[in-house]
Structure formats: C-alpha cells, structure tokens
Design an enzyme around this catalytic site. Structure first.
Site, PDB file in Angstrom:
ATOM      1  N   ASP A 197     -96.534  58.269-152.974  1.00 44.59           N
ATOM      2  CA  ASP A 197     -95.297  58.881-153.497  1.00 44.59           C
ATOM      3  C   ASP A 197     -94.282  57.813-153.934  1.00 44.59           C
ATOM      4  O   ASP A 197     -93.852  57.002-153.130  1.00 44.59           O
ATOM      5  CB  ASP A 197     -94.750  59.760-152.355  1.00 44.59           C
ATOM      6  CG  ASP A 197     -93.335  60.278-152.561  1.00 44.59           C
ATOM      7  OD1 ASP A 197     -92.835  60.209-153.690  1.00 44.59           O
ATOM      8  OD2 ASP A 197     -92.749  60.771-151.577  1.00 44.59           O
ATOM      9  N   HIS A 372     -87.839  61.750-149.151  1.00 44.41           N
ATOM     10  CA  HIS A 372     -88.818  60.747-149.603  1.00 44.41           C
ATOM     11  C   HIS A 372     -88.445  59.369-149.057  1.00 44.41           C
ATOM     12  O   HIS A 372     -87.272  59.028-148.977  1.00 44.41           O
ATOM     13  CB  HIS A 372     -88.848  60.688-151.136  1.00 44.41           C
ATOM     14  CG  HIS A 372     -89.206  61.989-151.775  1.00 44.41           C
ATOM     15  ND1 HIS A 372     -90.492  62.321-152.109  1.00 44.41           N
ATOM     16  CD2 HIS A 372     -88.435  63.055-152.110  1.00 44.41           C
ATOM     17  CE1 HIS A 372     -90.501  63.539-152.641  1.00 44.41           C
ATOM     18  NE2 HIS A 372     -89.263  64.004-152.647  1.00 44.41           N
TER      19      HIS A 372
END
Length: 559
Positions: A197, A372
């Site tokens: 990611d 994130h």
C-alpha cells in the site's frame, strides 16, 4: 495470451489501483490458476460528467473465466468491495472474506439481487486454502475498519505477499493488533514479490494511533454546550466506536443519519464490531426533544458529497435535522484529493449557519488520523517481509515512486522494483522477474443502470454540450424536387438566449437555406452530404460571430 507463452509463468498485474486511488483489483496468475485480490470502485473525476461510479475493466478475467478460482477481499472499504455487484454479474466465482467484510458484502449483494447465487466463504487470519497450484494464507493488519487482512500466496515460483491497506497501530481501538510475528515469519521463509500500500508514501514518520482521536473527541464533546454533529466515513468503524465512547463519557445520545451510515452501524453492531449500550441510539426525529447538550448526530458527508446528510444540513434542506447557531460540527476525515472544494463549500455554509466547525488535516484538528501507514511503517513492512522483488500499489504515480525510493533505502535492488500501471504485467520465471506484455485494463463507467454504455464519445458529447450548448436545425424537403417545404427551424439550448439573439439566428437561418438551395441546384441529395455541409457552413458562421462551437444537429425530413 496463448497457452504456450504462459506455460509455467507467474503473472502479477493490476486491473485497478495502480497509478490511482480506488477501484483496487489485483491479479496473480500461475498457469491455469487465477486469484483476484479485491474488487473495488472509485468515484468519478470532474470530467466524467453524469457518471455515478467507475469500476475496473475485467475483460481479461471474463475471457479467462474458467481459470479464475476466487476473489479474496482484504477489507470492507468501498474501494475494495464496491465493484463486486458488477463483477459478479459477469464472473460468478466464490468470494472469500473475513466476518465484518462479508457482512458488508452481503448487504451489497442483497441490494443487487445476487446473494442467492454467489458463493461466499468466511475466512479468518488463520485460514489456509489451496486453489490449484496456489495456496492462500492470511495475516492480521490494522486499518480504519476491523477485520483487515493481508494475503500471502504460495506459488511454485515463490511467495507473493499483498499487504492490503495497513498501518501499524500499537494501541488499536478494538485490540485487533497487527500480527507482526506472522508477518516476520512469512518474510523469514523467503518472499519472491511484495505488493504494498503506497497511499501515505509521501508522509514522513509514523501515522498516529486511532486512540488519540478518542481523547480529542471526548474533549470537544465536553466543551460543547449544544449539539455535536460528527461527519465521518460510514465504513470507518473504529472512528464510529470512538464517537460512541465519547458520547457515553459525556452522557449524550446518538442519532445516526445518512443511508450508508445507518447500514454500516446496523451490520457492524449486529456482528459485534460496535459496542453500543442499550438505549444509546435515538431516531433523528427525537433530536429536538432532548436537551441540546445531550445529543450527538453521527452522519455521512465528510467529503462534501452533494446528496449526503451533512451537505443537506449545511444547505438547510435536510428533512429531519437543522444546524442551529452554536452547534459544533466535526469533520473527522481528510478530503480525498479532488474533493477539497466540496468540503470547503460545506464548511463555509456551516459557518454561515452559526456553527462552530472543526476540520482540517488530522495533525491540526486532532479529530482524524489516517488508516494508512506513513514512511516508517512502510519501511517496517518492507524489512519484515524482505522481498526479492517489490511492486508498490494502491496509490497515484508519485506515491508509487516515493514508495519505490523507500524500497531502495532498505536495500532492494532498483532493477527489482516495478512501478506498474493498470494492465502492466510483471512475469516471473525461474525466480527472475521482468516486465511482461500488457493486458486489457481501464475504466468501466456506470451511469444509472447502464454499465459501460457510456464511453469516451458520449463523455466528449456531454462535455461539448456543457461548454457551448446545442443547436438543432429542422428542415423538411420535398421528395419530388428537393425544394424546402418548411423550415429551417433553429432550436437553441445552452448556446444563446433566443429572444436576445434573433438577428444572429435569422442570419443562421438564411445560411442554412442558401446552403441547401445551392446543394439542390448541384443535384447533391445524399442526406449525409446535406447534413455535413449544413453543419460546416453554420459552424463557421457561428464561430465567427460568437467564438463558440455549439453542437449542431441537422434533422432533415422528406415529405
């Protein structure tokens, strides 16, 4: 691709999510076994006029449907599950997901009428499943929604790890810790390729813990003497729990407003992912019956979406809830790139109504942290997995580039890092990776009930209509001698205001008449030629007079 070329090769590519944020879909193929990871959607860009949502082009998967073994879902956010109802209509394969993720997926499939015919398999972080030559196992990660997992795929060429969306939160709200030990164990056995990611690859340091937000919310709730309105992503279940906890601590009741928020709160509390005390929730209609300092309104609209609950409240068009002077409004989310203007507009309107608005980047307002990982966490994942090859995914190109640099900084060879776009394949043979040929990938646009029936040409027409409007020219000709029987009638929409432009339109009329008369005299009577000539002559004249290029539609009838 022919069978021979594909023999004994491992292919990795993205059909969505590479070079963009959203519509995540990644494909891992070994010979005749294809595993798909995630099936998301993204919201349209500004130039996609009238489009509701965008999903990946799955032509490659439908052409190879007999090889697709499963769709594995990492977590329940829209950009990872939103495309499923459309994909499963054309590709009926089993879907594997954790408990909460499956609950959210089932809600979507029920709406689409696909629940009965879709095979849904519940997995946990301990599950191991064999799909032909590929063995899938999972590991727990932290994200802004519970039950998030990463995926490890053992193939004859080596292990491929897909992180899903992750951060390393050492004090998670729900005590679901990332399984660092398991991640390190996967890494210690040797990993061929890591797909990781890249969302926050540009952000230095660590992403703060979600539990910080809880303290900040409680503080704001205590200081507010009137109602508190909190807008956040419906799928951010951890944030919703924090809002519930802060409401309990400050003896406030909660009204849930907005369809998607009501759905998620219902599913998450039913499955035990939200802890809501009995009697805590009230109906929106009851808000005005309680003292102002005893109410919290939890709603959608943190992105300034035009039809969302918060936007309607800001415009005073919500049926059940009004914003009153002195109310505190908290926007507990960061605008997705491109939405800043909508959020700004909503904040302005809330201030005009006399509300106290708390918004802005998480570090400033303290009411939002990202789900994130920032640079240090991305490096930690790279160090734990120690992959031979690295493919940064889930991010725009600059984020992938930045993530690639982090990969280099922890010792991965530059030649072993592949920055891919949707459709670029990376192929592995004999443990060696190289860029392969492209597969078909792109956007499928969904407008109302139409899937893929609006393409570039329709969008171009919509753009032209939105910029310079349209002129329709209607003429009736005689079948016998081609003489003009009626017309030309000119209808203008979005080009000029007819009453104030009579002279211009009369002149346009004369030009159409003289063009048609000249063509008839030259014995030109093919409709295509007539229409083209009318369009060209009229287009030239209007451009000279107005410097605009409206869409011109000639309609010629014969009687």
């Amino acid at each position: 691709m022919s069978k021979k070329n594909n023999q004994d090769k491992l292919l990795i590519f993205a059909l969505g999510g590479a070079g963009e944020i959203g519509k995540n879909m990644y494909v891992i193929q070994y010979n005749n076994d294809i595993i798909v990871v995630d099936s998301g959607l993204k919201f349209p860009e500004e130039d996609m006029l009238g489009i509701d949502i965008v999903i990946p082009d799955i032509s490659y998967l439908t052409e190879n449907r007999d090889k697709v073994r499963a769709i594995l879902i990492t977590h329940g956010h829209e950009d990872h599950i939103g495309g499923l109802p459309y994909v499963l209509k054309n590709l009926n394969v089993p879907v594997y997901a954790t408990k909460l993720t499956l609950g959210l997926i089932e809600g979507k499939l029920k709406e689409a009428g696909l629940l009965g015919e879709t095979k849904r398999i519940l997995i946990t972080a301990e599950s191991e499943i064999q799909f032909g030559s590929i063995r899938a196992s999972f590991f727990k990660t932290n994200h802004s929604i519970p039950d998030s997992v990463g995926v490890s795929l053992d193939t004859p060429e080596g292990t491929v790890v897909h992180t899903g969306d992750f951060k390393f939160d050492h004090t998670p709200v729900n005590d679901q810790f990332a399984d660092l030990q398991r991640i390190a164990e996967i890494g210690s056995k040797g990993v061929l390729a890591l797909l990781s990611d890249s969302t926050n690859a540009e952000r230095p340091g660590f992403t703060p813990s979600e539990s910080n937000v809880g303290e900040e919310l409680e503080d704001i709730f205590r200081k507010s003497t009137q109602r508190v309105v909190v807008a956040t992503f419906a799928s951010n279940v951890h944030r919703i729990q924090q809002i519930i906890n802060a409401s309990i601590a400050t003896r406030r009741k909660i009204a849930v407003v907005g369809r998607s928020m009501v759905n998620v709160v219902g599913i998450a509390s039913e499955l035990g992912y939200l802890n809501i005390p009995e009697g805590m929730l009230i109906e929106p209609e009851e808000v005005n019956k309680l003292a102002a300092d005893r109410v919290v309104i939890l709603c959608t609209g943190s992105q300034g979406e035009p039809m969302s609950a918060l936007t309607r409240m800001a415009r005073s068009t919500h049926r059940k809830v009004d914003i009153l002077p002195g109310d505190t409004v908290i926007i507990a989310a960061t605008p997705i790139p491109g939405n800043e203007r909508y959020v700004g507009r909503t904040v302005d309107e809330l201030f005009r109504l006399g509300a106290n608005v708390i918004y802005g980047p998480g570090s400033v307002s303290g009411v939002h942290v990202s789900g994130h990982g920032s640079q240090e966490e991305l490096k930690l994942m790279l160090n734990l997995i120690k992959p031979k090859y690295f493919i940064p995914i889930h991010g725009e190109y600059r984020m992938q580039r930045q993530h690639a640099k982090l990969g280099e900084s922890i010792g991965i060879d530059r030649e072993n890092i592949f920055i891919i776009d949707n459709g670029d394949t990376v192929e592995f043979q004999g443990g060696v990776g190289r860029k392969g040929s492209k597969v078909q990938a792109g956007n499928v646009l969904i407008d109302g009930l139409g899937v893929g029936d609006v393409g570039n040409i329709v969008l171009r027409d919509r753009k032209l209509l939105s910029q310079d409007g349209i002129l329709v020219v209607v003429v009736t000709l005689s079948k016998q001698d081609g003489a003009i029987l009626s017309g030309p009638d000119i209808i203008s929409r979005g080009f000029v205001y007819v009453r104030e432009s009579e002279g211009l339109l009369d002149e346009a009329n004369r030009i159409v008449t003289s063009t048609l008369t000249k063509l008839m005299n030259d014995k030109v009577n093919e409709w295509a030629s007539l229409k083209t000539n009318v369009k060209d002559a009229l287009g030239r004249f209007l451009y000279e007079q107005t410097r605009r290029r409206p869409m011109i539609l000639p309609i010629i009838m014969e009687v």
